[in-house]
Design a protein around this motif. Sequence first.
Motif, PDB file in Angstrom:
ATOM      1  N   LEU A  42       0.833  -1.195   0.000  1.00  0.00           N
ATOM      2  CA  LEU A  42       0.000   0.000   0.000  1.00  0.00           C
ATOM      3  C   LEU A  42       0.874   1.253   0.000  1.00  0.00           C
ATOM      4  CD1 LEU A  42      -2.651   1.531   0.153  1.00  0.00           C
ATOM      5  CD2 LEU A  42      -2.727   1.010   2.620  1.00  0.00           C
ATOM      6  N   ASN A  43       1.932   1.233   0.787  1.00  0.00           N
ATOM      7  CA  ASN A  43       2.838   2.374   0.825  1.00  0.00           C
ATOM      8  C   ASN A  43       3.481   2.596  -0.545  1.00  0.00           C
ATOM      9  OD1 ASN A  43       4.212   4.526   1.981  1.00  0.00           O
ATOM     10  ND2 ASN A  43       4.796   3.352   3.780  1.00  0.00           N
ATOM     11  N   ALA A  44       3.831   1.512  -1.238  1.00  0.00           N
ATOM     12  CA  ALA A  44       4.397   1.634  -2.578  1.00  0.00           C
ATOM     13  C   ALA A  44       3.362   2.205  -3.545  1.00  0.00           C
ATOM     14  CB  ALA A  44       4.891   0.271  -3.065  1.00  0.00           C
ATOM     15  N   GLN A  45       2.105   1.763  -3.428  1.00  0.00           N
ATOM     16  CA  GLN A  45       1.040   2.317  -4.266  1.00  0.00           C
ATOM     17  C   GLN A  45       0.860   3.809  -3.996  1.00  0.00           C
ATOM     18  OE1 GLN A  45      -0.784   1.226  -6.773  1.00  0.00           O
ATOM     19  NE2 GLN A  45      -0.030  -0.847  -6.752  1.00  0.00           N
ATOM     20  N   MET A  46       0.993   4.198  -2.735  1.00  0.00           N
ATOM     21  CA  MET A  46       0.898   5.620  -2.392  1.00  0.00           C
ATOM     22  C   MET A  46       2.032   6.397  -3.053  1.00  0.00           C
ATOM     23  SD  MET A  46      -1.821   5.853  -0.508  1.00  0.00           S
ATOM     24  CE  MET A  46      -1.738   7.324   0.453  1.00  0.00           C
ATOM     25  N   GLY A  47       3.217   5.815  -3.072  1.00  0.00           N
ATOM     26  CA  GLY A  47       4.346   6.464  -3.738  1.00  0.00           C
ATOM     27  C   GLY A  47       4.098   6.653  -5.220  1.00  0.00           C
ATOM     28  N   PRO A 114     -13.324   2.838 -11.202  1.00  0.00           N
ATOM     29  CA  PRO A 114     -11.967   3.381 -11.257  1.00  0.00           C
ATOM     30  C   PRO A 114     -11.670   3.976 -12.630  1.00  0.00           C
ATOM     31  CG  PRO A 114     -11.956   1.236 -10.210  1.00  0.00           C
ATOM     32  CD  PRO A 114     -13.334   1.436 -10.780  1.00  0.00           C
ATOM     33  N   GLY A 115     -11.091   5.152 -12.628  1.00  0.00           N
ATOM     34  CA  GLY A 115     -10.724   5.823 -13.864  1.00  0.00           C
ATOM     35  C   GLY A 115     -10.968   7.304 -13.751  1.00  0.00           C
ATOM     36  N   GLY A 116     -11.141   7.955 -14.886  1.00  0.00           N
ATOM     37  CA  GLY A 116     -11.369   9.394 -14.937  1.00  0.00           C
ATOM     38  C   GLY A 116     -10.120  10.147 -15.351  1.00  0.00           C
ATOM     39  N   SER A 117      -8.987   9.730 -14.830  1.00  0.00           N
ATOM     40  CA  SER A 117      -7.677  10.268 -15.194  1.00  0.00           C
ATOM     41  C   SER A 117      -6.654   9.291 -14.630  1.00  0.00           C
ATOM     42  CB  SER A 117      -7.464  11.674 -14.624  1.00  0.00           C
ATOM     43  OG  SER A 117      -7.316  11.629 -13.216  1.00  0.00           O
ATOM     44  N   MET A 118      -5.414   9.402 -15.083  1.00  0.00           N
ATOM     45  CA  MET A 118      -4.389   8.490 -14.564  1.00  0.00           C
ATOM     46  C   MET A 118      -4.193   8.662 -13.048  1.00  0.00           C
ATOM     47  SD  MET A 118      -2.498   5.929 -15.002  1.00  0.00           S
ATOM     48  CE  MET A 118      -2.315   5.687 -16.751  1.00  0.00           C
ATOM     49  N   PRO A 119      -4.074   9.887 -12.523  1.00  0.00           N
ATOM     50  CA  PRO A 119      -3.953  10.012 -11.064  1.00  0.00           C
ATOM     51  C   PRO A 119      -5.179   9.475 -10.320  1.00  0.00           C
ATOM     52  CG  PRO A 119      -3.174  12.013 -12.113  1.00  0.00           C
ATOM     53  CD  PRO A 119      -3.831  11.177 -13.191  1.00  0.00           C
ATOM     54  N   ALA A 120      -6.378   9.707 -10.852  1.00  0.00           N
ATOM     55  CA  ALA A 120      -7.585   9.186 -10.198  1.00  0.00           C
ATOM     56  C   ALA A 120      -7.573   7.663 -10.202  1.00  0.00           C
ATOM     57  CB  ALA A 120      -8.841   9.722 -10.889  1.00  0.00           C
ATOM     58  N   ALA A 121      -7.164   7.067 -11.318  1.00  0.00           N
ATOM     59  CA  ALA A 121      -7.087   5.603 -11.398  1.00  0.00           C
ATOM     60  C   ALA A 121      -6.031   5.063 -10.426  1.00  0.00           C
ATOM     61  CB  ALA A 121      -6.776   5.168 -12.832  1.00  0.00           C
ATOM     62  N   GLN A 122      -4.902   5.766 -10.300  1.00  0.00           N
ATOM     63  CA  GLN A 122      -3.864   5.357  -9.334  1.00  0.00           C
ATOM     64  C   GLN A 122      -4.420   5.431  -7.914  1.00  0.00           C
ATOM     65  OE1 GLN A 122      -0.973   4.023  -9.756  1.00  0.00           O
ATOM     66  NE2 GLN A 122      -0.593   4.384 -11.911  1.00  0.00           N
ATOM     67  N   CYS A 123      -5.230   6.436  -7.661  1.00  0.00           N
ATOM     68  CA  CYS A 123      -5.835   6.592  -6.343  1.00  0.00           C
ATOM     69  C   CYS A 123      -6.792   5.435  -6.064  1.00  0.00           C
ATOM     70  CB  CYS A 123      -6.557   7.937  -6.287  1.00  0.00           C
ATOM     71  SG  CYS A 123      -6.714   8.626  -4.647  1.00  0.00           S
ATOM     72  N   HIS A 124      -7.567   5.042  -7.066  1.00  0.00           N
ATOM     73  CA  HIS A 124      -8.465   3.892  -6.915  1.00  0.00           C
ATOM     74  C   HIS A 124      -7.664   2.612  -6.659  1.00  0.00           C
ATOM     75  CE1 HIS A 124     -12.529   5.352  -7.609  1.00  0.00           C
ATOM     76  NE2 HIS A 124     -12.077   6.128  -8.575  1.00  0.00           N
ATOM     77  N   MET A 125      -6.522   2.471  -7.314  1.00  0.00           N
ATOM     78  CA  MET A 125      -5.681   1.286  -7.094  1.00  0.00           C
ATOM     79  C   MET A 125      -5.190   1.254  -5.645  1.00  0.00           C
ATOM     80  SD  MET A 125      -4.586  -1.356  -8.611  1.00  0.00           S
ATOM     81  CE  MET A 125      -3.743  -2.665  -7.773  1.00  0.00           C
ATOM     82  N   ALA A 126      -4.745   2.394  -5.152  1.00  0.00           N
ATOM     83  CA  ALA A 126      -4.311   2.465  -3.752  1.00  0.00           C
ATOM     84  C   ALA A 126      -5.471   2.145  -2.817  1.00  0.00           C
ATOM     85  CB  ALA A 126      -3.735   3.851  -3.450  1.00  0.00           C
ATOM     86  N   ARG A 127      -6.671   2.616  -3.164  1.00  0.00           N
ATOM     87  CA  ARG A 127      -7.867   2.332  -2.354  1.00  0.00           C
ATOM     88  C   ARG A 127      -8.151   0.838  -2.306  1.00  0.00           C
ATOM     89  NH1 ARG A 127     -12.435   0.836  -3.804  1.00  0.00           N
ATOM     90  NH2 ARG A 127     -12.155   1.444  -5.977  1.00  0.00           N
ATOM     91  N   ALA A 128      -8.023   0.173  -3.447  1.00  0.00           N
ATOM     92  CA  ALA A 128      -8.288  -1.273  -3.493  1.00  0.00           C
ATOM     93  C   ALA A 128      -7.271  -2.037  -2.647  1.00  0.00           C
ATOM     94  CB  ALA A 128      -8.269  -1.759  -4.939  1.00  0.00           C
ATOM     95  N   VAL A 129      -6.010  -1.643  -2.708  1.00  0.00           N
ATOM     96  CA  VAL A 129      -4.987  -2.294  -1.880  1.00  0.00           C
ATOM     97  C   VAL A 129      -5.253  -1.991  -0.410  1.00  0.00           C
ATOM     98  CG1 VAL A 129      -2.515  -2.411  -1.351  1.00  0.00           C
ATOM     99  CG2 VAL A 129      -3.280  -2.320  -3.733  1.00  0.00           C
ATOM    100  N   CYS A 130      -5.703  -0.781  -0.111  1.00  0.00           N
ATOM    101  CA  CYS A 130      -6.034  -0.412   1.265  1.00  0.00           C
ATOM    102  C   CYS A 130      -7.163  -1.287   1.808  1.00  0.00           C
ATOM    103  CB  CYS A 130      -6.414   1.067   1.329  1.00  0.00           C
ATOM    104  SG  CYS A 130      -6.685   1.678   2.994  1.00  0.00           S
ATOM    105  N   ARG A 131      -8.162  -1.555   0.989  1.00  0.00           N
ATOM    106  CA  ARG A 131      -9.265  -2.419   1.414  1.00  0.00           C
ATOM    107  C   ARG A 131      -8.758  -3.833   1.712  1.00  0.00           C
ATOM    108  NH1 ARG A 131     -13.276   0.225   3.646  1.00  0.00           N
ATOM    109  NH2 ARG A 131     -14.502   1.451   2.218  1.00  0.00           N
TER     110      ARG A 131
END
Length: 188
Positions: A42-47, A114-131
């Motif tokens: 998750l920390n790596a996804q945040m990075g 998930p989507g909308g823009s690359m940063p938004a999609a990255q944020c969704h990926m971090a959210r999924a790992v967080c869950r």
Amino acid sequence: MGNRLSKIYTRTGDDGTTGLADGNRIAKNSLRVEAMGTMDELNAQMGILIESLGSEETELKEVLQRVQHHLFDLGGEFAIPGSRVVADSHIDWLESTLDHWNQDLPPLKNFILPGGSMPAAQCHMARAVCRRAERITVALGHEESINPDARQYLNRLSDFLFVASRVLARREGAAEVLWDQQMSKPTP
């Protein structure tokens, strides 16, 4: 600061165990190690998320970097059974941060994909790992005593990442990707 590693490999984990910070060795596939590893992931996804943001996103970057430090501390909690680093104050900070970022968003009227823009999609990926980190933490809590604030923090963090993904999609000038029931139906 403690000792620094001068040698990266030790061969002590070749038998399928790893050392905890308290000196005990446990199996690498234990829930505790799974929780530690998922915090690291998750920390790596945040990075990755931070690096995907534009230079104008300084406020969000600062929030996410603070979260990275919290996640590192949370991983440390799992490495030292019985320790408590994440506390109510971390959750309170995250809730007030979430409220701040959510205040200008329109109410939800549909599910968002998930989507909308690359940063938004990255944020969704971090959210999924967080869950996933939250699910593993809950499972670990059924087997061992853990800090209940860890669970709550991860639950709030996934909420924050959802809100941040909405903010990022809008800031990038992209529309949020809304779930459309009609798109779920098979094509004739």
